[in-house]
Write a protein that holds these residues in place. Structure first.
Motif, PDB file in Angstrom:
ATOM      1  N   ALA A 267      34.190  25.601 -33.668  1.00 16.05           N
ATOM      2  CA  ALA A 267      33.590  25.824 -34.983  1.00 16.05           C
ATOM      3  C   ALA A 267      34.478  25.203 -36.050  1.00 16.05           C
ATOM      4  CB  ALA A 267      33.423  27.313 -35.247  1.00 16.05           C
ATOM      5  N   TYR A 268      33.866  24.503 -36.999  1.00 13.80           N
ATOM      6  CA  TYR A 268      34.656  23.911 -38.081  1.00 13.80           C
ATOM      7  C   TYR A 268      33.787  23.666 -39.302  1.00 13.80           C
ATOM      8  CZ  TYR A 268      32.793  19.503 -36.099  1.00 13.80           C
ATOM      9  OH  TYR A 268      31.970  18.512 -35.601  1.00 13.80           O
ATOM     10  N   VAL A 269      34.461  23.420 -40.413  1.00 13.14           N
ATOM     11  CA  VAL A 269      33.773  23.077 -41.659  1.00 13.14           C
ATOM     12  C   VAL A 269      33.625  21.566 -41.726  1.00 13.14           C
ATOM     13  CG1 VAL A 269      33.887  23.091 -44.180  1.00 13.14           C
ATOM     14  CG2 VAL A 269      34.613  25.103 -42.888  1.00 13.14           C
ATOM     15  N   LEU A 270      32.400  21.117 -41.954  1.00  7.82           N
ATOM     16  CA  LEU A 270      32.147  19.697 -42.171  1.00  7.82           C
ATOM     17  C   LEU A 270      31.983  19.458 -43.667  1.00  7.82           C
ATOM     18  CD1 LEU A 270      31.584  16.968 -40.705  1.00  7.82           C
ATOM     19  CD2 LEU A 270      29.153  17.488 -40.968  1.00  7.82           C
ATOM     20  N   SER A 271      32.768  18.538 -44.209  1.00  2.16           N
ATOM     21  CA  SER A 271      32.719  18.241 -45.643  1.00  2.16           C
ATOM     22  C   SER A 271      32.305  16.797 -45.875  1.00  2.16           C
ATOM     23  CB  SER A 271      34.080  18.484 -46.297  1.00  2.16           C
ATOM     24  OG  SER A 271      34.454  19.835 -46.209  1.00  2.16           O
ATOM     25  N   LYS A 272      31.525  16.589 -46.923  1.00  4.71           N
ATOM     26  CA  LYS A 272      31.125  15.251 -47.332  1.00  4.71           C
ATOM     27  C   LYS A 272      31.882  14.901 -48.600  1.00  4.71           C
ATOM     28  CE  LYS A 272      27.048  12.586 -48.792  1.00  4.71           C
ATOM     29  NZ  LYS A 272      25.587  12.658 -49.065  1.00  4.71           N
ATOM     30  N   ASN A 273      32.746  13.898 -48.515  1.00  7.01           N
ATOM     31  CA  ASN A 273      33.588  13.511 -49.659  1.00  7.01           C
ATOM     32  C   ASN A 273      34.366  14.713 -50.199  1.00  7.01           C
ATOM     33  OD1 ASN A 273      32.605  10.847 -49.476  1.00  7.01           O
ATOM     34  ND2 ASN A 273      30.831  11.386 -50.717  1.00  7.01           N
ATOM     35  N   ASN A 274      34.865  15.539 -49.262  1.00  3.11           N
ATOM     36  CA  ASN A 274      35.684  16.721 -49.534  1.00  3.11           C
ATOM     37  C   ASN A 274      34.914  17.864 -50.174  1.00  3.11           C
ATOM     38  OD1 ASN A 274      38.202  17.877 -49.051  1.00  3.11           O
ATOM     39  ND2 ASN A 274      38.915  17.507 -51.144  1.00  3.11           N
ATOM     40  N   VAL A 275      33.595  17.846 -50.105  1.00  7.05           N
ATOM     41  CA  VAL A 275      32.764  18.959 -50.572  1.00  7.05           C
ATOM     42  C   VAL A 275      32.199  19.665 -49.343  1.00  7.05           C
ATOM     43  CG1 VAL A 275      30.755  19.654 -51.902  1.00  7.05           C
ATOM     44  CG2 VAL A 275      32.172  17.754 -52.699  1.00  7.05           C
ATOM     45  N   PRO A 276      32.574  20.934 -49.081  1.00  4.53           N
ATOM     46  CA  PRO A 276      32.107  21.619 -47.875  1.00  4.53           C
ATOM     47  C   PRO A 276      30.590  21.692 -47.800  1.00  4.53           C
ATOM     48  CG  PRO A 276      33.885  22.835 -48.913  1.00  4.53           C
ATOM     49  CD  PRO A 276      33.478  21.770 -49.886  1.00  4.53           C
ATOM     50  N   GLN A 277      30.056  21.410 -46.602  1.00  2.00           N
ATOM     51  CA  GLN A 277      28.608  21.432 -46.382  1.00  2.00           C
ATOM     52  C   GLN A 277      28.163  22.660 -45.594  1.00  2.00           C
ATOM     53  OE1 GLN A 277      26.668  18.656 -47.778  1.00  2.00           O
ATOM     54  NE2 GLN A 277      28.693  18.664 -48.726  1.00  2.00           N
ATOM     55  N   GLY A 278      28.995  23.129 -44.653  1.00  6.62           N
ATOM     56  CA  GLY A 278      28.616  24.280 -43.854  1.00  6.62           C
ATOM     57  C   GLY A 278      29.366  24.325 -42.537  1.00  6.62           C
ATOM     58  N   THR A 279      28.826  25.107 -41.593  1.00 11.38           N
ATOM     59  CA  THR A 279      29.459  25.322 -40.290  1.00 11.38           C
ATOM     60  C   THR A 279      28.901  24.358 -39.255  1.00 11.38           C
ATOM     61  OG1 THR A 279      29.632  27.684 -40.820  1.00 11.38           O
ATOM     62  CG2 THR A 279      29.963  27.047 -38.510  1.00 11.38           C
ATOM     63  N   TYR A 280      29.781  23.687 -38.552  1.00 12.32           N
ATOM     64  CA  TYR A 280      29.401  22.779 -37.476  1.00 12.32           C
ATOM     65  C   TYR A 280      29.894  23.385 -36.163  1.00 12.32           C
ATOM     66  CZ  TYR A 280      27.999  18.116 -35.850  1.00 12.32           C
ATOM     67  OH  TYR A 280      27.349  17.069 -35.260  1.00 12.32           O
ATOM     68  N   CYS A 281      29.018  23.452 -35.179  1.00 12.36           N
ATOM     69  CA  CYS A 281      29.318  24.067 -33.887  1.00 12.36           C
ATOM     70  C   CYS A 281      29.129  23.042 -32.773  1.00 12.36           C
ATOM     71  CB  CYS A 281      28.391  25.249 -33.606  1.00 12.36           C
ATOM     72  SG  CYS A 281      28.145  26.402 -34.978  1.00 12.36           S
ATOM     73  N   SER A 282      30.174  22.808 -31.988  1.00 12.92           N
ATOM     74  CA  SER A 282      30.075  21.965 -30.797  1.00 12.92           C
ATOM     75  C   SER A 282      30.200  22.866 -29.576  1.00 12.92           C
ATOM     76  CB  SER A 282      31.177  20.899 -30.781  1.00 12.92           C
ATOM     77  OG  SER A 282      31.026  20.016 -31.878  1.00 12.92           O
ATOM     78  N   LEU A 283      29.262  22.730 -28.639  1.00 11.37           N
ATOM     79  CA  LEU A 283      29.177  23.623 -27.482  1.00 11.37           C
ATOM     80  C   LEU A 283      29.544  22.877 -26.203  1.00 11.37           C
ATOM     81  CD1 LEU A 283      25.737  25.300 -28.345  1.00 11.37           C
ATOM     82  CD2 LEU A 283      28.012  25.834 -29.260  1.00 11.37           C
ATOM     83  N   TYR A 284      30.263  23.568 -25.305  1.00 13.46           N
ATOM     84  CA  TYR A 284      30.743  22.943 -24.069  1.00 13.46           C
ATOM     85  C   TYR A 284      30.594  23.887 -22.880  1.00 13.46           C
ATOM     86  CZ  TYR A 284      32.954  19.501 -27.145  1.00 13.46           C
ATOM     87  OH  TYR A 284      33.181  18.526 -28.089  1.00 13.46           O
ATOM     88  N   THR A 285      30.486  23.298 -21.692  1.00 11.17           N
ATOM     89  CA  THR A 285      30.444  24.075 -20.453  1.00 11.17           C
ATOM     90  C   THR A 285      31.845  24.303 -19.895  1.00 11.17           C
ATOM     91  OG1 THR A 285      30.157  22.074 -19.109  1.00 11.17           O
ATOM     92  CG2 THR A 285      28.152  23.194 -19.869  1.00 11.17           C
TER      93      THR A 285
END
Length: 323
Positions: A267-285
């Motif tokens: 889980a991490y924060v994704l920012s566009k030009n240093n402006v936070p956009q929201g939560t990004y989730c990458s899932l793995y087995t």
């Protein structure tokens, strides 16, 4: 769901907007959204904002104001600048910016409180009391005494002291709201300070973690997919997405009874030009370690998308991946 419009700050006529974010409800909603997307296209809904009646009296603020009642005088008023520059930084926080003439405008908005004094400690306490609040913005705002309309296009002004709460860090780049015109009345902002909490996201039931990473995980395999949630940074939504994927796949096993189980998420924060956009989730087995957290961001055209507040969570106990 995440298809609903996401507030990027308080409505222009708001003086109070208490935080109503519910972690358990958000996690359940995220899981339901993922299940729906796996089964069928998501649906879009729209909401409307309310407005005040024309020329209705507005709640009066407590802040000082310059002798001249104009936007220019408000922006030049030395008291606002001195107050912001001398405000204490609360323990457990770091100051992200100081004395700007703009407030934060981002997808991670949580709520608004109007204060009686420019009190960074009080604003910090409101943030600490709100689940998932990780930053706050405090500022002086010039507001009208009446709701501007044709019959009262430029009423007298007064000063509100506003404290807004955010579900991500706040940055200078995110401070883009410089005010607006309401008929002939100009709303402006001064003495705007931002503070970000020094703390990781919450643990999640059924998972070990959070484990801090440098960037996002860039693993050589076992990738299940990703999910993006605009708004407050909430690792619980990633946990819900992970569990929903496992539940969905377990109902559709392969012929040998195996299925892909989500054993780990990043889980991490994704920012566009240093402006936070929201939560990004990458899932793995499979769980991956810090040595694979090498994705710090990338350009997409002229825009730079960066990664921050990256943490890993590992399912415990691990799923067998077999019915």
């Amino acid at each position: 769901t995440s298809d609903a419009p996401t507030l990027t700050g308080p409505p222009i006529n708001a003086v109070s907007q208490p935080v109503t974010y519910n972690e358990e409800a958000a996690k359940a909603s995220a899981a339901a959204e993922v299940t729906e997307e796996l089964s069928s296209p998501s649906k879009r809904r729209l909401t409307k904002r309310g407005i005040d009646d024309p020329c209705s009296p507005q709640p009066q603020g407590y802040g000082p104001k310059p002798s001249a009642d104009s936007a220019d005088a408000f922006l030049a008023f030395r008291t606002f600048h001195d107050t912001a520059l001398n405000a204490p930084t609360p323990q457990g926080y770091q100051r992200s910016f100081v004395d700007l003439q703009a407030s934060v405008d981002a997808n991670t908005y949580m709520g608004l409180y109007t204060l009686k004094t420019y009190d960074t400690i009080k604003c910090q306490q409101l943030c600490d009391a709100a689940s998932l609040c990780t930053a706050f913005n405090i500022y002086f705002e010039r507001d009208p005494t009446l709701a501007p309309a044709e019959a009262c296009p430029n009423p007298a002004g007064f000063t509100n002291i506003k404290c807004t709460l955010w579900g991500s860090g706040v940055t200078t780049e995110a401070a883009q709201n410089k005010g607006q015109y309401r008929h002939d009345f100009q709303v402006v902002i001064s003495g705007s300070n931002g503070y970000t909490k020094n703390s990781p996201p919450d643990p999640q039931p059924g998972f070990d973690g959070p484990t801090p990473f440098g960037g996002a995980i860039n693993a050589p395999g076992n990738y299940m997919g990703q999910k993006y949630f605009p708004g407050v940074y909430d690792a619980g939504k990633c946990a819900g997405a992970c569990q929903a994927n496992t539940a969905y796949n377990s109902r559709r096993p392969r012929s040998d009874g195996t299925f892909d189980a989500c054993q780990f998420f990043n889980a991490y924060v994704l920012s566009k030009n240093n402006v936070p956009q929201g939560t990004y989730c990458s899932l793995y087995t499979k769980a991956w370690g810090r040595q694979y957290s090498t994705n710090y961001g990338q350009y997409r055209g002229s825009d730079y998308y960066s990664v921050s507040s990256s943490y890993g969570y590992t399912l415990n106990p691990q799923s067998s991946g077999h019915i």
